[in-house]
Design a protein around this motif. Sequence first.
Motif, PDB file in Angstrom:
ATOM      1  N   ARG A  44       4.394 -14.417   9.007  1.00 27.83           N
ATOM      2  CA  ARG A  44       4.215 -16.324   8.771  1.00 27.83           C
ATOM      3  C   ARG A  44       3.215 -17.176   9.449  1.00 27.83           C
ATOM      4  O   ARG A  44       3.013 -16.803  10.634  1.00 27.83           O
ATOM      5  CB  ARG A  44       6.009 -16.265   9.412  1.00 27.83           C
ATOM      6  N   ASP A  45       4.015 -18.357   8.837  1.00 27.27           N
ATOM      7  CA  ASP A  45       2.726 -19.160   9.610  1.00 27.27           C
ATOM      8  C   ASP A  45       2.686 -19.741  11.299  1.00 27.27           C
ATOM      9  O   ASP A  45       2.268 -19.701  11.681  1.00 27.27           O
ATOM     10  CB  ASP A  45       3.311 -20.744   9.149  1.00 27.27           C
ATOM     11  N   ASN A  46       3.590 -19.598  11.664  1.00 30.90           N
ATOM     12  CA  ASN A  46       3.973 -19.233  13.069  1.00 30.90           C
ATOM     13  C   ASN A  46       3.616 -17.739  13.950  1.00 30.90           C
ATOM     14  O   ASN A  46       4.535 -17.680  14.976  1.00 30.90           O
ATOM     15  CB  ASN A  46       5.379 -20.022  13.721  1.00 30.90           C
ATOM     16  N   ASN A  63      -0.409 -12.314   3.928  1.00 32.66           N
ATOM     17  CA  ASN A  63       0.093 -12.181   4.956  1.00 32.66           C
ATOM     18  C   ASN A  63       1.464 -11.161   4.933  1.00 32.66           C
ATOM     19  O   ASN A  63       1.914 -11.199   5.846  1.00 32.66           O
ATOM     20  CB  ASN A  63       0.868 -13.770   5.848  1.00 32.66           C
TER      21      ASN A  63
END
Length: 149
Positions: free
Chosen positions: A66-68, A112
């Motif tokens: 994920r983005d983080n 992703n």
Amino acid sequence: MQWIVKNFDCNKDKIIDYDIMPYLNPYLLKFKKQKKTREEFADAVRSELKYQFWGRCQYELVIEIRDNDRIFLLPWIGSRDNEKVAIEVTDDKSFDWEGFAEKHVSKQRFGNSAKIDIWNQVDYRFEEFISYCWDGIHTSKPRQKKTQE
């Protein structure tokens, strides 16, 4: 002996720790007796693991970065709510989830996440797994009882 992987249990609707050894133990004993070398043993184990756990939907998950940069596992099929069932494995030190995720997600063309299965989890540490099995399986003959004369 025990070797834990992650798997989705559709009856419990959650991702669980799953021990593959109860399935594999009888084969390991057989292969250890039949195969003369560690390499022959490894080939037989690889073949059996692929047969049982490779690309079968009941053993598949989605791994997602994920983005983080947090790593999550989600069910591939069968869940009523994938996001509710998702588990974060970023900080799980029992497995190199970061390296594993990078390896599998980098092969994908759709972002992703990647579909993985139990075979992928074992294959990632296959040499360690084979050493564990080769050294842990004992095929010695049972001792015969001494008879009194």
